[in-house]
Scaffold this motif. Structure first.
Motif, mmCIF file in Angstrom:
data_model
loop_
_atom_site.group_PDB
_atom_site.id
_atom_site.type_symbol
_atom_site.label_atom_id
_atom_site.label_comp_id
_atom_site.label_asym_id
_atom_site.label_seq_id
_atom_site.Cartn_x
_atom_site.Cartn_y
_atom_site.Cartn_z
ATOM 1 N N ALA A 219 0.839 -1.202 0.000
ATOM 2 C CA ALA A 219 0.000 0.000 0.000
ATOM 3 C C ALA A 219 0.875 1.253 0.000
ATOM 4 C CB ALA A 219 -0.938 -0.005 1.201
ATOM 5 N N LYS A 220 1.963 1.202 0.764
ATOM 6 C CA LYS A 220 2.882 2.345 0.829
ATOM 7 C C LYS A 220 3.565 2.554 -0.528
ATOM 8 C CE LYS A 220 6.680 4.198 3.582
ATOM 9 N NZ LYS A 220 7.621 3.922 4.690
ATOM 10 N N LYS A 221 3.994 1.463 -1.162
ATOM 11 C CA LYS A 221 4.616 1.561 -2.490
ATOM 12 C C LYS A 221 3.632 2.124 -3.506
ATOM 13 C CE LYS A 221 7.685 -2.436 -2.154
ATOM 14 N NZ LYS A 221 7.933 -3.782 -2.715
ATOM 15 N N ALA A 222 2.405 1.649 -3.457
ATOM 16 C CA ALA A 222 1.385 2.118 -4.397
ATOM 17 C C ALA A 222 1.103 3.601 -4.202
ATOM 18 C CB ALA A 222 0.107 1.308 -4.232
ATOM 19 N N LYS A 223 1.077 4.034 -2.952
ATOM 20 C CA LYS A 223 0.808 5.447 -2.667
ATOM 21 C C LYS A 223 1.962 6.322 -3.156
ATOM 22 C CE LYS A 223 -1.156 8.340 0.900
ATOM 23 N NZ LYS A 223 -1.694 8.398 2.245
ATOM 24 N N GLN A 224 3.176 5.840 -2.993
ATOM 25 C CA GLN A 224 4.344 6.614 -3.433
ATOM 26 C C GLN A 224 4.427 6.693 -4.956
ATOM 27 O OE1 GLN A 224 7.540 4.549 -1.475
ATOM 28 N NE2 GLN A 224 7.373 5.754 0.406
ATOM 29 N N SER A 225 4.001 5.653 -5.648
ATOM 30 C CA SER A 225 4.094 5.649 -7.108
ATOM 31 C C SER A 225 2.836 6.203 -7.783
ATOM 32 C CB SER A 225 4.380 4.234 -7.612
ATOM 33 O OG SER A 225 3.293 3.385 -7.311
ATOM 34 N N ALA A 226 1.874 6.643 -7.003
ATOM 35 C CA ALA A 226 0.629 7.180 -7.567
ATOM 36 C C ALA A 226 0.901 8.484 -8.299
ATOM 37 C CB ALA A 226 -0.394 7.396 -6.463
ATOM 38 N N THR A 227 0.244 8.643 -9.446
ATOM 39 C CA THR A 227 0.404 9.878 -10.224
ATOM 40 C C THR A 227 -0.780 10.819 -10.045
ATOM 41 O OG1 THR A 227 -0.582 8.801 -12.153
ATOM 42 C CG2 THR A 227 1.831 8.739 -11.966
ATOM 43 N N LYS A 228 -1.859 10.310 -9.465
ATOM 44 C CA LYS A 228 -3.069 11.114 -9.284
ATOM 45 C C LYS A 228 -3.665 10.809 -7.919
ATOM 46 C CE LYS A 228 -7.674 11.703 -11.235
ATOM 47 N NZ LYS A 228 -8.656 11.186 -12.192
ATOM 48 N N GLU B 162 -14.494 9.376 -5.957
ATOM 49 C CA GLU B 162 -13.860 8.489 -6.937
ATOM 50 C C GLU B 162 -13.485 7.150 -6.312
ATOM 51 O OE1 GLU B 162 -11.474 11.315 -10.017
ATOM 52 O OE2 GLU B 162 -10.870 11.453 -7.911
ATOM 53 N N LYS B 163 -12.963 7.199 -5.097
ATOM 54 C CA LYS B 163 -12.612 5.955 -4.396
ATOM 55 C C LYS B 163 -13.852 5.111 -4.139
ATOM 56 C CE LYS B 163 -8.529 7.704 -1.952
ATOM 57 N NZ LYS B 163 -7.947 8.010 -0.646
ATOM 58 N N THR B 164 -14.927 5.755 -3.713
ATOM 59 C CA THR B 164 -16.184 5.051 -3.457
ATOM 60 C C THR B 164 -16.713 4.411 -4.737
ATOM 61 O OG1 THR B 164 -16.703 6.613 -1.694
ATOM 62 C CG2 THR B 164 -18.528 5.288 -2.534
ATOM 63 N N SER B 165 -16.642 5.142 -5.840
ATOM 64 C CA SER B 165 -17.095 4.618 -7.126
ATOM 65 C C SER B 165 -16.289 3.389 -7.540
ATOM 66 C CB SER B 165 -16.973 5.710 -8.194
ATOM 67 O OG SER B 165 -17.258 5.201 -9.461
ATOM 68 N N ILE B 166 -14.986 3.435 -7.345
ATOM 69 C CA ILE B 166 -14.125 2.299 -7.691
ATOM 70 C C ILE B 166 -14.458 1.087 -6.828
ATOM 71 C CG2 ILE B 166 -11.733 1.462 -7.607
ATOM 72 C CD1 ILE B 166 -10.895 4.328 -8.442
ATOM 73 N N VAL B 167 -14.668 1.311 -5.537
ATOM 74 C CA VAL B 167 -15.013 0.202 -4.638
ATOM 75 C C VAL B 167 -16.344 -0.419 -5.037
ATOM 76 C CG1 VAL B 167 -15.666 -0.359 -2.262
ATOM 77 C CG2 VAL B 167 -13.635 1.021 -2.689
#
Length: 135
Positions: free
Chosen positions: A51-60, A66-71
């Motif tokens: 999760a930490k790696k994903a957050k660091q590599s996030a571009t947006k 948006e998070k709710t829609s994706i879930v």
């Protein structure tokens, strides 16, 4: 026979509170066992590292909407319909197995906790759904 609550019949031999306590104990033990298994296999550390790696590599950065829609989309397509399995017999087997198990668990809980004494009459739909879920 298919319309009779089996837990009501069981309560003639074993008191219903014993059955209810057993179910509660099993749920608690599964939760505890899962917790210890996660600690033992270090799944939690792996999850947080990723999760930490994903957050660091996030571009947006996504907003709450948006998070709710994706879930919701993920739950609707991947979880409820097992869309990741593709079309075919494997997917159908998994969907029937998953929903049958859920139906069996839910109707078991309803019949054990609400209708396992002679005080209340079990609606015939619950034993029928229980058997359908088991099948």
């Amino acid at each position: 026979m298919i319309t009779i609550n089996p837990f009501l019949v069981l309560s003639e031999t074993i008191p219903s509170f014993v059955t209810q306590a057993f179910v509660i104990a099993m749920v608690v033990l599964v939760i505890i066992g899962t917790f210890f298994e996660m600690i033992h296999k270090k799944n939690v550390q792996y999850f947080f590292r990723n999760a930490k790696k994903a957050k660091q590599s996030a571009t947006k950065t996504l907003g709450v909407g948006e998070k709710t829609s994706i879930v919701i989309k993920t739950v609707a397509t991947d979880v409820l319909t097992t869309a990741e399995l593709g079309a075919g017999q494997r997917r159908v087997a998994h969907v029937f197995g998953m929903w049958g198990t859920i139906l069996f668990w839910v109707t078991s809980a309803i019949m054990i906790f609400c209708y396992s004494t002679t005080e209340y009459e079990t609606p015939t739909i619950y034993p029928l759904l229980w058997h359908l879920g088991a099948i």
